[in-house]
Each structure stands twice: as structure tokens, then as C-alpha cells.
Design a protein around this motif. Sequence first.
Motif, short mmCIF file in Angstrom:
data_model
loop_
_atom_site.label_atom_id
_atom_site.label_comp_id
_atom_site.label_asym_id
_atom_site.label_seq_id
_atom_site.Cartn_x
_atom_site.Cartn_y
_atom_site.Cartn_z
N PRO A 101 0.84 -1.22 0.00
CA PRO A 101 0.00 0.00 0.00
C PRO A 101 0.87 1.26 0.00
O PRO A 101 1.98 1.26 0.53
CB PRO A 101 -0.80 -0.13 1.30
N LEU A 102 0.30 2.31 -0.55
CA LEU A 102 1.03 3.58 -0.65
C LEU A 102 1.40 4.11 0.73
O LEU A 102 2.42 4.77 0.89
CB LEU A 102 0.15 4.62 -1.37
N SER A 103 0.56 3.79 1.73
CA SER A 103 0.76 4.35 3.05
C SER A 103 2.09 3.93 3.69
O SER A 103 2.55 4.55 4.64
CB SER A 103 -0.40 3.93 3.96
N GLU A 104 2.73 2.88 3.13
CA GLU A 104 4.01 2.44 3.70
C GLU A 104 5.11 3.47 3.53
O GLU A 104 6.10 3.45 4.25
CB GLU A 104 4.46 1.12 3.04
N VAL A 105 4.93 4.33 2.55
CA VAL A 105 5.94 5.37 2.37
C VAL A 105 5.35 6.68 2.86
O VAL A 105 4.38 7.19 2.28
CB VAL A 105 6.34 5.51 0.88
N GLY A 106 5.93 7.19 3.93
CA GLY A 106 5.35 8.37 4.58
C GLY A 106 5.36 9.60 3.70
O GLY A 106 4.34 10.28 3.57
N ASP A 107 6.49 9.85 3.03
CA ASP A 107 6.61 11.13 2.35
C ASP A 107 6.35 11.03 0.84
O ASP A 107 6.83 11.84 0.08
CB ASP A 107 8.01 11.70 2.59
N LEU A 108 5.59 10.04 0.39
CA LEU A 108 5.29 9.91 -1.04
C LEU A 108 4.40 11.08 -1.46
O LEU A 108 3.29 11.24 -0.96
CB LEU A 108 4.56 8.58 -1.31
N GLU A 109 4.95 11.89 -2.36
CA GLU A 109 4.20 13.09 -2.74
C GLU A 109 3.32 12.81 -3.94
O GLU A 109 3.79 12.29 -4.96
CB GLU A 109 5.21 14.20 -3.08
N LEU A 110 2.02 13.14 -3.84
CA LEU A 110 1.10 12.94 -4.96
C LEU A 110 0.51 14.28 -5.35
O LEU A 110 0.35 15.16 -4.49
CB LEU A 110 -0.03 11.98 -4.55
N GLY A 164 14.67 3.54 -2.91
CA GLY A 164 14.62 2.12 -3.26
C GLY A 164 13.24 1.61 -3.57
O GLY A 164 12.93 0.43 -3.36
N ILE A 165 12.36 2.46 -4.06
CA ILE A 165 11.02 1.99 -4.39
C ILE A 165 10.61 2.42 -5.81
O ILE A 165 11.11 3.40 -6.35
CB ILE A 165 9.94 2.54 -3.41
N ALA A 166 9.73 1.62 -6.41
CA ALA A 166 9.11 1.98 -7.68
C ALA A 166 7.61 2.08 -7.43
O ALA A 166 7.05 1.30 -6.67
CB ALA A 166 9.40 0.92 -8.74
N VAL A 167 6.98 3.07 -8.03
CA VAL A 167 5.56 3.31 -7.80
C VAL A 167 4.74 2.77 -8.96
O VAL A 167 5.04 3.05 -10.12
CB VAL A 167 5.27 4.83 -7.64
N ARG A 168 3.72 1.96 -8.64
CA ARG A 168 2.85 1.46 -9.71
C ARG A 168 1.69 2.43 -9.88
O ARG A 168 1.15 2.94 -8.90
CB ARG A 168 2.32 0.07 -9.39
N GLY A 182 0.15 1.64 -5.73
CA GLY A 182 0.94 0.71 -4.92
C GLY A 182 2.42 0.99 -5.09
O GLY A 182 2.82 1.70 -6.02
N ILE A 183 3.24 0.40 -4.22
CA ILE A 183 4.68 0.55 -4.36
C ILE A 183 5.37 -0.80 -4.29
O ILE A 183 4.81 -1.78 -3.79
CB ILE A 183 5.27 1.49 -3.27
N VAL A 184 6.57 -0.84 -4.88
CA VAL A 184 7.39 -2.06 -4.86
C VAL A 184 8.75 -1.69 -4.29
O VAL A 184 9.32 -0.66 -4.66
CB VAL A 184 7.54 -2.62 -6.29
#
Lengths: 330, 211
Positions: A258-267, A298-302, A311-313
Motif C-alpha cells: 500500500p502507498l501508506s508504507e511510504v510516509g513522504d510519497l508526494e502525490l 529504493g522503491i518503484a511506484v505502480r 501501490g509501491i514495490v
Amino acid sequence: MITFEDVVKVYPGGSTAVDHLSLELPTGKTTVLVGPSGCGKTTSLRMINRMVRPTSGRVLIDGRDVAEQDEALLRRGIGYVIQHAGLFPHRTVLDNVATVPMLLGRTRKQARTDALGLLERVGLSAEFAKRYPAQLSGGQQQRVGVARALAADPPIMVMDEPFSAVDPVVREGLHREFLRLQKDLGKTIAMVTHDIDEAIKLGDVVAIFRQGGRLAQVGTPREVLANPADDFVAEFVGRDRGLRSLSFESAADLPVRPLSEVGDLELDDAGRPVGYGSFTRADSLRLVTDLAIISPAGIAVRVDAEGVADGIVRHHDLVDHLAARRREQP
Amino acid sequence: MITYLSNNTDVILAALRQHIVLALLPVLIGFAVALPIGYLGVRFPRVYHPLVNVCGVLYSIPSLALFVFLPVILGTKILSPLNIVVALSIYTVALLARTVADGLRSVDELVTQSATAMGYRRFRRLVDVELPVALPVILAGLRAATVANISLVSVGALIGVGGLGQLFTRGFQLFYLEPILVGIIASIALAAVADLAIVLVQRLITPWSRV
């Protein structure tokens, strides 16, 4: 189908260009002949339209020996594209494209009308029609070359290093269009290149030649990367063949977090990721791996078809996925 | 000068007409002969160097010698204009056969190969592709041959047939400057006009070579 039956070509002076080649090029598919220079790939290719005669053996198209057919008529039925395009400098782009239909006896008017449609098909606007080849860039000339080869709608295309003379960015674009066109047209294509990456990208079948005109391995790009027949092929396809074989793996089954795993993911307002590379289910694992490596986190965003993040990987998800896959299919 | 022109209009115009015919007819004949010969020099590479040498030798024969010598071979009268026409045709062939061969050899091999691969047969490929692409080189040779012929015709005056050259001989015989001046000016003007005409034709039929 194009068939090479035990074909040998020995040049006067004794050098063997092609050494007992037997090969089938399936109808409607792209077969890429690839290998180092002097491996006989171009010589073999040019036997298909009788530009080169075999010393022994036969080349057949749909079961008919090309040696028994009228040279000129045979060639009018085979589209031909070469490096630097080989356009006629004294004819406009439009008349270059109209060449083979005119040879086949179509009227100039009809041939020109058809040629205009073809220019559009290869991504050139009508404003290019009246120009001369010298007024075009290398990439544009190559497009005209492809349009000219397609003009009489031949079932077979012979392409000799068609994309080698243009810079990498242009080549990338030409590759995309080639794949798009071939998806629509389904021609039987024989292509020569010295670039294994190009072969793997464009070929349905890859035939790897070695020096001395011998065939080293034939197979789908995936097979060749996964199971090279010998050291020569392994060396030729390159050390990073493991990474490259990921281009054939779909990202569709890759589990995401889930996206929520990355705190500072900016959308942004529409929910599209900002500052992160993204992939869709239709992309390859190679792209996902690449994105995960270059991302500082170290993540890629789907993203979905609209570009909205879903989602993230993480690095280790990829490793786990590949390990699990290896257990499934030994 | 004006008086000379108005008194001799007919003579000058007749000389000019003769000059044009004597200079340009050989260009046409020579070009027609040079085309197949030049082509042979390309079609059979072994012929090329002998061809170039023979052309060089032919072109180096002094024109006056040829004018005098030709009647012996052809059986023509020494004063026959035919001698001039044949001699200048030989020079034109010598110049243009090599030019045609060089022009055809200058065609990019990629272009001829792609023409063959597209299904051109040999003759049509020559007419539709090779000759048109070789035109800029061939026409440059044609300009040189035309201008050379126009100046060579005058030499014919020494054996009695020489277009505007006759104005020179007359001027020298009579110690009279006007005909010489008129002859020189007309001859240069004719060469300039002929050259310009070829350039204009070239611009018209090879628009691609200027892009």
C-alpha cells in the motif's frame, strides 16, 4: 516462410561467407540475423532477393526456389530497406515511395496517392512529400526508406541494418514505430543487425551467427538469453543477459504494497506520484528493477492507466518475486 | 564600327549561323556517340582506363591537323564543312565519353543497389536512375564541350570554313580591325549564351542537385 536449405557461399579466393546454413524464417514474424562483422549475416540476407547467389544449396520462399524465379519480378515482391536508406537523390520523397508501384505498372497518379498514405503511416506529414532526400535528416530518410519498401505491400521485407546509421534517440523512436507497424502488418521480415539488443527487442526469432558464416543458435529472444547454446553465444548476448531477460517478464503479477508504507510519497491533486518513476501492469520487470535502483528510497511506484498511484514495490519485493518464480519454474 | 555592322549585316549573320551549326551539331552528334561509349566504360571496368587514355590522345590532336587530315580519310573535299563537323564531333566524344563514364561512376553504389533490389532491370535502371543522378557531372562536361567547340570552329577559317572565324581572316587580310572585333565579340557572346542555356536547362531538370 523463407527457407535456407544447406546454403553455402564461397567467394572467389576461397573465403567462406556462409557455411552450410539451414534456417527457417516463419511467415508473419520478424527474424533477426545477428552476429559480429564477417559472420555472413548480410550475405545470407541478400540471397533472399537474389542480390547474392549461393555457391550451393537453395533458398526457398513458400517452397519455391528463388533461383528459378525472374530476378526483377521476385525483387518487386520483396520490400528492401538498407542502412542510410539508399534513396534516389533525384526524386522527391513522394516519388521515391512510389517507385515499386510504378515499376509494377500502376499509374503515376495512383502510385502518388498511395505513397502519401504510406508517408503518414511511417510518421511523416504530407509537407515532406515534395522534398528531396538531401533535405531530410537521417531518421526521416530511414522512414522514407521503410515507406518505399512497403509501397507495393510486399508480403516479405528484407532489412539490412535499417536503423544503424541514426543516433540512439532517433533509433529508439524508429524501433517503436517498427514494432507498431509490424503489429498491424504482420509481414515476414528478415532483418540483419550487429546489435544484439536491437535483435532481442525487434525479433520474434533471433538467429545468431558466428565468424566463418556458421549459425550458432536460433530461438526466441527469451530462449537465447536464458539458455545460450555455447560460450560464444553467452559472450555475444552479453554479461547482463540476466537483467535483460527481465524485459520479457511482465510486471502484472508483481505484488505491491500500500502507498501508506511510504510516509513522504508526494502525490499531485489527481493522485499521480511526483518525483518518483512509475510503471504500469503492462510494463516489464526490467523497468521496475531499473526504477527501484535509481530511486533514492529504493522503491518503484505502480500507477493505473490514468497515471494514479496504486501501490509501491521495494527492492527486496523484486528479489523475493524472482526467487519465487525460479522455484515455480526450475 | 556601326557603319561596318550595317554594311555587312548579311555577311555577319551568315557567318554566325554557320558558326552555330558547325559548333552545335557536333555537340549533338558527339553526345549521342559518347553516351553508349561512356556506359561501356562503366559496365566493363576493364574498358575504363583504355577509354580514358584514348580520349586523352584524341583530344590532344591539334585541330588544324585534324581539319587538314580528315579529307584524306573521309574522301571529302578540303573545303567541305563536313570536315569541321566530324573533327569537332571527335573532340566532343573524347571529352564527353569520359565525362559520361565518370558521371555514371559517381552514382552512389547504395543508390544503384537499392534500385536493383527494388526490381529495376539493367536498362531501365540506367535510364531512370543512373543517368539522371549522373546529370550534373554530364552537363558540366557538356558545357565544357560546347564552349570548346564554339572557340574551335574559328580555326576552320584557315581552311576556308570557319563561321565567325572568317571575319578574323578577312580582317587580317585587309588590315581592318572591325571584322576582327565583331568576330571576337560575337564568338564570346555565342559561347556565353550557349553556356547559360545549358545552365538554365540544368537548373530546370536537376532541381534536386541544388538543395
